[in-house]
Design a protein around this motif. Structure first.
Motif, short mmCIF file in Angstrom:
data_model
loop_
_atom_site.label_atom_id
_atom_site.label_comp_id
_atom_site.label_asym_id
_atom_site.label_seq_id
_atom_site.Cartn_x
_atom_site.Cartn_y
_atom_site.Cartn_z
N SER A 77 20.18 73.94 78.01
CA SER A 77 21.72 73.62 77.88
C SER A 77 21.69 72.69 76.56
CB SER A 77 22.42 72.89 78.99
OG SER A 77 21.63 71.72 79.26
N THR A 134 24.72 67.91 76.54
CA THR A 134 24.82 66.83 77.50
C THR A 134 24.28 65.57 76.81
OG1 THR A 134 22.19 67.42 78.21
CG2 THR A 134 24.35 68.12 79.43
N CYS A 158 26.96 64.71 81.31
CA CYS A 158 27.65 65.97 80.98
C CYS A 158 29.33 65.65 81.22
CB CYS A 158 26.98 67.25 81.47
SG CYS A 158 27.05 67.02 83.28
N ILE A 218 29.65 71.96 77.54
CA ILE A 218 28.39 72.33 78.03
C ILE A 218 27.98 73.90 77.67
CG2 ILE A 218 26.39 72.12 79.59
CD1 ILE A 218 27.70 69.40 78.79
N ASN A 250 25.15 76.74 78.19
CA ASN A 250 23.79 76.76 78.93
C ASN A 250 23.32 78.20 78.82
OD1 ASN A 250 24.22 74.26 80.85
ND2 ASN A 250 26.14 75.63 81.32
N TYR A 251 22.03 78.31 78.77
CA TYR A 251 21.44 79.71 78.68
C TYR A 251 20.19 79.76 79.42
CZ TYR A 251 18.34 77.06 75.32
OH TYR A 251 17.55 75.82 74.98
N TYR A 260 28.77 78.81 80.49
CA TYR A 260 29.55 77.42 79.64
C TYR A 260 29.95 76.83 81.02
CZ TYR A 260 29.75 81.33 76.36
OH TYR A 260 29.20 82.19 75.52
N SER A 271 25.65 75.66 87.46
CA SER A 271 24.38 76.30 87.41
C SER A 271 24.47 77.92 87.14
CB SER A 271 23.43 76.24 88.66
OG SER A 271 23.92 76.75 89.69
N ARG A 293 26.40 79.42 71.32
CA ARG A 293 26.48 78.08 71.28
C ARG A 293 27.72 77.52 70.10
NH1 ARG A 293 22.10 75.39 68.45
NH2 ARG A 293 23.38 75.99 66.72
#
Length: 108
Positions: free
Chosen positions: A31, A34, A40, A45, A47-48, A67, A71, A103
């Protein structure tokens, strides 16, 4: 402290994991956004995830972008952007580039 916004893509052999000796592939989650000291909250945020799948005996690499604070498992599937890449080490820079584009678009 600076917030780390770098996309990290694991090594090809790490993704393969123990799959060649009867084990499983490894799956990577990361991610951006954060704050190490504040977490966060009140932040955007990104995330990948990167992993290998076997489809009809053919291995492929998948990358996903999602995003927010949920999770991967708790993010609605329609909110996860997934892309398939060739099963080769040369795909790793392409995966990093695709994730960086996602991103940058999300955090801009």
């Amino acid at each position: 402290m600076d917030i780390d916004m770098d996309i990290k893509v694991p090594r090809f052999d790490w993704l393969i994991g123990g799959s060649r000796i009867g084990g499983l592939y490894n799956r990577y989650f990361g991610s951006c956004g954060t704050d190490p000291s504040k977490g966060c909250f009140n932040r955007k945020i990104f995330n990948y995830s990167v992993w290998i799948e076997k489809v009809d005996e053919e291995e492929i690499i998948k990358a996903a972008a999602y995003y927010g604070m949920n999770s991967f498992d708790n993010t609605p599937k329609e909110e996860i952007e997934t892309k398939v890449f060739e099963f080769e080490e040369e795909s790793l820079p392409l995966i990093k580039q695709w994730l960086e584009e996602k991103r940058d678009k999300y955090l801009s």
